[in-house]
Design a protein around this motif. Structure first.
Motif, mmCIF file in Angstrom:
data_model
loop_
_atom_site.group_PDB
_atom_site.id
_atom_site.type_symbol
_atom_site.label_atom_id
_atom_site.label_comp_id
_atom_site.label_asym_id
_atom_site.label_seq_id
_atom_site.Cartn_x
_atom_site.Cartn_y
_atom_site.Cartn_z
ATOM 1 N N ILE A 2 -5.480 0.551 5.960
ATOM 2 C CA ILE A 2 -3.780 0.296 6.014
ATOM 3 C C ILE A 2 -3.841 -0.802 6.687
ATOM 4 C CG2 ILE A 2 -2.285 0.952 7.944
ATOM 5 C CD1 ILE A 2 -2.402 3.617 7.654
ATOM 6 N N LEU A 23 1.046 -1.234 0.092
ATOM 7 C CA LEU A 23 -0.209 0.044 -0.504
ATOM 8 C C LEU A 23 1.111 1.117 -0.069
ATOM 9 C CD1 LEU A 23 -2.783 1.282 0.722
ATOM 10 C CD2 LEU A 23 -2.444 1.139 3.093
ATOM 11 N N THR A 24 0.621 2.305 -0.892
ATOM 12 C CA THR A 24 1.553 4.070 -0.546
ATOM 13 C C THR A 24 0.454 4.458 -1.085
ATOM 14 O OG1 THR A 24 3.081 5.042 -2.056
ATOM 15 C CG2 THR A 24 1.318 3.777 -3.505
ATOM 16 N N ILE A 25 0.497 5.660 -0.188
ATOM 17 C CA ILE A 25 -0.607 6.763 0.675
ATOM 18 C C ILE A 25 0.171 7.954 0.035
ATOM 19 C CG2 ILE A 25 -1.756 7.873 2.546
ATOM 20 C CD1 ILE A 25 -1.358 4.795 3.615
ATOM 21 N N CYS A 65 1.496 4.393 9.906
ATOM 22 C CA CYS A 65 1.413 2.836 9.531
ATOM 23 C C CYS A 65 2.148 2.295 10.669
ATOM 24 C CB CYS A 65 2.245 2.419 7.868
ATOM 25 S SG CYS A 65 1.384 3.314 6.229
ATOM 26 N N VAL A 83 7.468 -0.489 6.979
ATOM 27 C CA VAL A 83 7.267 0.358 5.539
ATOM 28 C C VAL A 83 8.152 -0.171 5.089
ATOM 29 C CG1 VAL A 83 6.706 2.377 5.714
ATOM 30 C CG2 VAL A 83 5.461 1.539 6.977
ATOM 31 N N GLN A 111 6.508 3.970 1.594
ATOM 32 C CA GLN A 111 6.733 5.169 1.214
ATOM 33 C C GLN A 111 7.927 5.578 0.919
ATOM 34 O OE1 GLN A 111 2.904 5.393 1.485
ATOM 35 N NE2 GLN A 111 3.273 7.406 2.620
ATOM 36 N N CYS A 165 1.991 -4.298 3.775
ATOM 37 C CA CYS A 165 3.165 -3.497 3.827
ATOM 38 C C CYS A 165 2.961 -2.258 3.599
ATOM 39 C CB CYS A 165 4.421 -4.202 2.966
ATOM 40 S SG CYS A 165 5.616 -3.509 3.525
ATOM 41 N N GLY A 166 2.978 -1.105 4.271
ATOM 42 C CA GLY A 166 4.196 0.506 3.325
ATOM 43 C C GLY A 166 4.304 0.581 2.694
ATOM 44 N N LYS A 214 1.945 -1.945 10.643
ATOM 45 C CA LYS A 214 2.559 -2.695 9.345
ATOM 46 C C LYS A 214 3.996 -2.220 9.042
ATOM 47 C CE LYS A 214 -1.357 -3.581 8.696
ATOM 48 N NZ LYS A 214 -1.752 -5.107 8.198
ATOM 49 N N PRO A 247 1.283 9.197 6.243
ATOM 50 C CA PRO A 247 0.978 8.037 6.221
ATOM 51 C C PRO A 247 2.134 6.888 6.696
ATOM 52 C CG PRO A 247 0.423 9.746 4.632
ATOM 53 C CD PRO A 247 1.667 10.062 5.100
ATOM 54 N N THR A 248 3.908 7.059 6.607
ATOM 55 C CA THR A 248 4.461 6.548 7.257
ATOM 56 C C THR A 248 4.261 5.901 8.726
ATOM 57 O OG1 THR A 248 6.051 6.684 5.568
ATOM 58 C CG2 THR A 248 6.378 5.397 7.851
#
Length: 355
Positions: free
Chosen positions: A230, A154-156, A252, A259, A238, A235-236, A257, A248-249
């Motif tokens: 999330i 996931l990227t935010i 997460c 990252v 970024q 897994c984030g 999560k 966002p990090t």
């Protein structure tokens, strides 16, 4: 203590800072609130807070500090005696206008030591303090969901060149194939993009050999909705070229999560090799959006070469994504500990200590 606070109140970056700092200041001070833009009211608690603090501004204290949370090119307007600016920026240099506005403040707050070093080295402003942002752990917290077979990256962060979405999409397409049980989710709604601009990103995603594994998440209105997404992911990712703080990090982390994050700019204030998979940044380059194949009119307006940002090698992102997928890591105890340390109450206490 009396304080005059000027900030946005909405679901964008500055607005999240403004909303949470206002909530915490209200617990400790008599706050006169002067919103920048129209407040975005999502619940009754927001409505009550904004109404109360705006009403208090009718009898504001002209001798109280004026804290303006906003862009560094627009710091002239203050209400009060002491001019305090809380700025969030991503590049390593300032325009002539930005420099003048920064130097005109009595006190400047920035989100990281990285940012403080830039202000001290490029302007004559010397009264600079690190005041990091935070995360609301009453909202962002681990939640169990029925896990899918696929491992979800996931990227935010809104679609723009600086966020390195092109590099993330390319890395995902190189790291995996159609048989890999992986997906890439993009929570990247950008309200400033035209339909034509948005089609540029959509077309690029469609051109990926793994386009069927890439999902664009519709605009998320609330922090609760973002938390749910999330927690559904694993897994984030970024790996941006530069960040002003990177909420966002931290969000997460609060959801426990793992990252993958670029080892450059403001999030190095709280990202390290214990709580993150750090992708190296060996050099910087001119922050000019027109140098990139995928960019929009929004990018050209904001990133035209006034400063520099980090260079992230796509192969390093590929390695990090493959490693996380192979290990199947879904928990991040160190990240959760980091998030618990960076509460908005800590941010607000740092503000009050340095006024």
């Amino acid at each position: 203590m009396n304080i005059n606070f000027l900030s946005p109140f909405n679901s964008l970056g500055f607005g999240i800072f403004g909303k949470n700092i206002l909530k915490e200041l209200d617990k400790l001070c008599n706050v006169s609130y002067f919103p920048i833009g129209q407040p975005e009211i999502l619940n009754q608690g927001d409505a009550n807070l904004v109404k109360k603090t705006i009403l208090q501004s009718e009898q504001y204290d002209a001798n109280a500090p004026s804290l303006r949370l906003w862009h560094q090119n627009n710091l002239a307007e203050h209400v009060g005696a002491k001019r305090v600016a809380h700025i969030i920026f991503e590049l390593d240099n300032f325009t002539k206008r930005e420099t003048h506005h920064i130097e005109s403040q009595d006190v400047v707050f920035v989100c990281s030591q990285w940012a403080k070093d830039i202000v001290l080295s490029t302007t004559r402003q010397s009264n600079v303090h690190v005041v990091p942002g935070g995360v609301d752990i009453s909202i962002f917290k681990p939640t169990d969901f029925s896990k899918r077979d696929e491992y979800i990256f996931l990227t935010i962060g809104k679609f723009e060149v600086r966020k390195n979405h092109q590099g993330i999409i390319d890395a995902f397409s190189l790291a995996f194939d159609q048989n890999s049980k992986t997906e890439l989710w993009l929570a990247c709604s950008n309200p400033f993009l035209s339909n034509e601009d948005m089609s540029i990103w959509q077309n690029y995603i469609n051109s990926s050999p793994l386009a069927n594994k890439i999902k664009i998440i519709p605009h998320l209105q609330t922090q609760e909705e973002l938390c749910r997404i999330i927690n559904m992911a694993d897994c984030g990712v970024q790996v941006s070229k530069a960040e002003g703080f990177d909420l966002p990090t931290l969000e997460c982390f609060a959801c426990k999560k793992p990252v993958i994050v670029s080892n450059y700019s403001a999030h190095t204030e709280y990202c390290n090799d214990k709580n993150s998979t750090l992708v190296p940044v060996y050099k910087t380059e001119l922050a000019n959006a027109s140098y990139y194949d995928v960019h929009t009119s929004f990018d050209r307006t904001h990133f035209y070469g006034q400063g520099n940002w980090g260079v992230v090698d796509t192969d390093d992102i590929v390695t990090a994504m493959r490693t996380e997928f192979k290990n199947g890591r879904r928990d991040n105890d160190y990240g959760l500990q980091t998030a618990q340390f960076y509460g908005w109450n800590r941010t607000t206490h740092r503000i009050l200590e340095n006024l």
